[in-house]
Design a protein around this motif. Structure first.
Motif, PDB file in Angstrom:
ATOM      1  N   VAL A 101       0.991  -1.289   0.143  1.00  0.00           N
ATOM      2  CA  VAL A 101      -0.070  -0.142  -0.092  1.00  0.00           C
ATOM      3  C   VAL A 101       0.937   1.515   0.196  1.00  0.00           C
ATOM      4  N   ALA A 102       1.999   0.823   1.015  1.00  0.00           N
ATOM      5  CA  ALA A 102       3.213   2.212   1.134  1.00  0.00           C
ATOM      6  C   ALA A 102       3.639   3.116  -0.687  1.00  0.00           C
ATOM      7  N   GLU A 103       3.773   1.464  -1.097  1.00  0.00           N
ATOM      8  CA  GLU A 103       4.533   1.703  -2.582  1.00  0.00           C
ATOM      9  C   GLU A 103       2.634   2.110  -3.427  1.00  0.00           C
ATOM     10  N   ILE A 104       2.176   2.174  -3.365  1.00  0.00           N
ATOM     11  CA  ILE A 104       1.400   2.554  -4.080  1.00  0.00           C
ATOM     12  C   ILE A 104       0.896   4.102  -4.387  1.00  0.00           C
ATOM     13  N   SER A 105       1.065   3.988  -2.577  1.00  0.00           N
ATOM     14  CA  SER A 105       0.506   5.277  -1.960  1.00  0.00           C
ATOM     15  C   SER A 105       1.738   6.261  -2.810  1.00  0.00           C
ATOM     16  N   TRP A 106       3.428   5.728  -2.956  1.00  0.00           N
ATOM     17  CA  TRP A 106       3.975   6.645  -3.691  1.00  0.00           C
ATOM     18  C   TRP A 106       3.868   6.745  -5.305  1.00  0.00           C
ATOM     19  N   MET A 107       3.560   5.431  -5.860  1.00  0.00           N
ATOM     20  CA  MET A 107       3.898   5.102  -7.369  1.00  0.00           C
ATOM     21  C   MET A 107       1.923   6.741  -7.187  1.00  0.00           C
ATOM     22  N   ILE A 108       1.509   6.941  -6.754  1.00  0.00           N
ATOM     23  CA  ILE A 108       0.248   7.818  -6.595  1.00  0.00           C
ATOM     24  C   ILE A 108       0.921   9.266  -6.974  1.00  0.00           C
ATOM     25  N   GLU A 109       1.332   9.321  -6.308  1.00  0.00           N
ATOM     26  CA  GLU A 109       2.095  10.665  -6.176  1.00  0.00           C
ATOM     27  C   GLU A 109       3.024  10.687  -6.917  1.00  0.00           C
ATOM     28  N   ARG A 110       3.340  10.007  -7.813  1.00  0.00           N
ATOM     29  CA  ARG A 110       3.753  10.429  -9.056  1.00  0.00           C
ATOM     30  C   ARG A 110       3.312  10.332 -10.051  1.00  0.00           C
ATOM     31  N   ARG A 147      -6.968   4.063   2.412  1.00  0.00           N
ATOM     32  CA  ARG A 147      -7.947   5.240   3.092  1.00  0.00           C
ATOM     33  C   ARG A 147      -7.045   5.975   4.396  1.00  0.00           C
ATOM     34  N   ILE A 148      -6.334   4.767   5.180  1.00  0.00           N
ATOM     35  CA  ILE A 148      -5.043   5.517   6.491  1.00  0.00           C
ATOM     36  C   ILE A 148      -4.200   6.234   5.684  1.00  0.00           C
ATOM     37  N   ARG A 149      -3.868   5.667   4.373  1.00  0.00           N
ATOM     38  CA  ARG A 149      -2.750   6.233   3.794  1.00  0.00           C
ATOM     39  C   ARG A 149      -2.795   7.850   3.080  1.00  0.00           C
ATOM     40  N   GLY A 150      -3.598   7.160   3.204  1.00  0.00           N
ATOM     41  CA  GLY A 150      -4.808   9.288   2.356  1.00  0.00           C
ATOM     42  C   GLY A 150      -4.727   9.090   0.882  1.00  0.00           C
TER      43      GLY A 150
END
Length: 183
Positions: free
Chosen positions: A105-114, A152-155
């Motif tokens: 999930v953290a990696e997916i969040s990073w990908m979304i930020e990109r 959701r918790i990761r924003g």
């Protein structure tokens, strides 16, 4: 490295994609270079890389620069081992330590930020009976029950979650106009 027979299959898949408008779903080898080799072969055969899925990137690509290079091709980035290998031990390639679900999930969040939200796919590799809830596995409900709340918790916004779970699969699985005449 890709075997010549694998290269032939990739070239045939590119031709079939051009003639049908279908997507290409690829199960890459376990070496970090495999996805790039596959994309290079598909590109040289005329495939539309924006309609290519590279599966199991969460067990194959650990270098973010490599992930960025793959994303820049327009290919779909599939993280599809949710619910599996909770210890991080991967018997098919003991040299690597897999991410747990929170790490995915953290990696997916990073990908979304990109800005790659429209290229992300997730699943849980339900390929064996022991993964079914009936047999003690995490089951088909796992992503909705466990992963979406973590997102959701990761924003990760509801719009982004919907794009990943509904929009991206819908776009990918919708046939597009063929580029070549199949005759």
């Amino acid at each position: 490295p890709l075997h010549e027979d694998e290269r032939k299959c990739l070239r045939a898949a590119a031709q079939a994609q051009r003639q049908t408008g279908a997507c290409i779903f690829v199960h890459p080898g376990r070496e970090e270079t495999a996805p790039r080799q596959i994309l290079d072969e598909l590109r040289s055969a005329g495939a539309d890389l924006q309609r290519v899925v590279l599966a199991h990137l969460d067990r194959t690509v650990f270098n973010r620069d490599t992930l960025r290079e793959i994303a820049e091709t327009g290919a779909y980035l599939s993280y599809d081992l949710f619910g599996g290998y909770p210890s991080g031990y991967y018997p098919h390639n003991p040299a690597v330590n897999l991410l747990n679900d929170a790490g995915r999930v953290a990696e997916i969040s990073w990908m979304i930020e990109r800005g790659w939200t429209q290229q992300i796919l997730i699943s849980h590799d339900m390929a064996q009976a022991f993964r079914l809830a009936k047999w003690g596995g995490h089951g088909y409900h796992y992503i909705l029950a466990e992963i979406v709340p973590q997102m959701r918790i990761r924003g990760i916004s509801e719009e982004e979650i919907d794009q990943i779970l509904v929009g991206n699969p819908r776009t990918l699985l919708t046939m597009v106009a063929p580029q070549d005449d199949p005759t």
